[in-house]
Design a protein around this motif. Structure first.
Motif, PDB file in Angstrom:
ATOM      1  N   ARG A  30       8.361   4.368  -1.540  1.00  0.00           N
ATOM      2  CA  ARG A  30       8.374   3.142  -0.753  1.00  0.00           C
ATOM      3  C   ARG A  30       6.975   2.829  -0.224  1.00  0.00           C
ATOM      4  O   ARG A  30       6.142   3.723  -0.078  1.00  0.00           O
ATOM      5  N   ALA A  31       6.731   1.552   0.069  1.00  0.00           N
ATOM      6  CA  ALA A  31       5.439   1.168   0.633  1.00  0.00           C
ATOM      7  C   ALA A  31       5.227   1.865   1.976  1.00  0.00           C
ATOM      8  O   ALA A  31       6.174   2.107   2.728  1.00  0.00           O
ATOM      9  N   ALA A  32       3.968   2.199   2.253  1.00  0.00           N
ATOM     10  CA  ALA A  32       3.625   2.880   3.501  1.00  0.00           C
ATOM     11  C   ALA A  32       3.736   1.930   4.689  1.00  0.00           C
ATOM     12  O   ALA A  32       3.635   0.708   4.546  1.00  0.00           O
ATOM     13  N   LEU A  54      -0.379   9.903   5.989  1.00  0.00           N
ATOM     14  CA  LEU A  54      -1.198   9.667   4.802  1.00  0.00           C
ATOM     15  C   LEU A  54      -1.455  11.016   4.125  1.00  0.00           C
ATOM     16  O   LEU A  54      -2.531  11.592   4.199  1.00  0.00           O
ATOM     17  N   GLY A  55      -0.420  11.511   3.442  1.00  0.00           N
ATOM     18  CA  GLY A  55      -0.509  12.825   2.825  1.00  0.00           C
ATOM     19  C   GLY A  55      -1.325  12.849   1.551  1.00  0.00           C
ATOM     20  O   GLY A  55      -1.833  13.888   1.151  1.00  0.00           O
ATOM     21  N   GLY A  56      -1.447  11.691   0.890  1.00  0.00           N
ATOM     22  CA  GLY A  56      -2.231  11.618  -0.333  1.00  0.00           C
ATOM     23  C   GLY A  56      -3.524  10.869  -0.081  1.00  0.00           C
ATOM     24  O   GLY A  56      -4.392  11.341   0.656  1.00  0.00           O
ATOM     25  N   HIS A  57      -3.656   9.670  -0.688  1.00  0.00           N
ATOM     26  CA  HIS A  57      -4.795   8.799  -0.402  1.00  0.00           C
ATOM     27  C   HIS A  57      -4.310   7.366  -0.516  1.00  0.00           C
ATOM     28  O   HIS A  57      -3.158   7.123  -0.883  1.00  0.00           O
ATOM     29  N   MET A  75       0.838  -1.186   0.000  1.00  0.00           N
ATOM     30  CA  MET A  75       0.000   0.000   0.000  1.00  0.00           C
ATOM     31  C   MET A  75       0.878   1.242   0.000  1.00  0.00           C
ATOM     32  O   MET A  75       1.931   1.283   0.658  1.00  0.00           O
ATOM     33  N   PHE A  76       0.437   2.275  -0.738  1.00  0.00           N
ATOM     34  CA  PHE A  76       1.200   3.517  -0.857  1.00  0.00           C
ATOM     35  C   PHE A  76       0.265   4.696  -0.575  1.00  0.00           C
ATOM     36  O   PHE A  76      -0.924   4.511  -0.316  1.00  0.00           O
TER      37      PHE A  76
END
Length: 205
Positions: free
Chosen positions: A85-87, A93-96, A1-2
């Motif tokens: 890199r993967a979260a 969570l700056g994006g979605h 997840m990213f």
């Protein structure tokens, strides 16, 4: 997840054709700091598994399915690519929420610069149109963006100077292909709604 927040621009160092796959080597710095073999790195929005590591680069195997459905099919040594890199559970969570599973590719149709931002128009494959709404989320080449206007065959995004400088979207020209991943939550909501309607009506929604 990213999260769709690009950490750095990498450079493709080598592309080795293996017939039904490609071995891709990317020169990088930031994303290598705590990366180990088997970790995931998004390359232009495509989740790839690190198979070898060096001081200043990593290598990943890109399968035929990925080559068929993403713009990685056309990358060449010297190309710049977006890397993330993967979260982790500690990641902001700056994006979605981004899976790194590209849904389709699209074409840059137009760029309209202004003083403080740039509006980019991108084609929209028919199958992805139901998942886009104005002010919703879309991932373009691994970059989390807000949809300005969602049409039936195209959509627009506004790119701030930070995005133009730190990602490949600053140099993508009309006619070039980009990877799209729609919001995974929208996918689940649509699927749930379709199944619910089918259950209630006993037929196809």
């Amino acid at each position: 997840m990213f999260t769709g927040i690009v950490e750095e621009l990498g450079t493709v160092a080598a592309v080795v054709d293996q017939g039904d796959a490609v071995r891709l080597t990317v020169r990088a710095a930031t994303v290598l700091e705590d990366t180990r073999l088997g970790d995931s790195i998004a390359v232009n929005g495509c989740c790839l598994t690190v198979t070898t590591l060096d001081v200043d680069c990593f290598t990943a195997d890109v399968m035929q399915e990925t080559l068929d459905k993403t713009s990685l099919r056309g990358v060449a040594p010297g190309d710049r690519v977006n890397l993330e890199r993967a979260a982790t559970l500690q990641t902001r969570l700056g994006g979605h929420l981004v899976q790194g599973h590209v849904d389709d590719t699209a074409e840059i149709l137009d760029r309209a610069p202004s003083e403080h931002w740039e509006v980019v128009t991108i084609s929209l494959p028919e199958a992805l149109a139901p998942f886009l709404v104005d002010k919703g989320s879309i991932t373009v080449d691994g970059v989390s963006l807000t949809v300005v206007e969602a049409g039936h065959d195209r959509f627009t995004v506004s790119l701030i100077p930070e995005t133009l400088t730190r990602t490949t979207l600053g140099s993508r020209a009309p006619g070039e292909r980009v990877n799209l991943e729609v919001d995974v939550i929208a996918k689940h909501v649509l699927k749930y709604t379709e199944n619910l309607v089918r259950h209630l009506t006993g037929g196809t929604p």
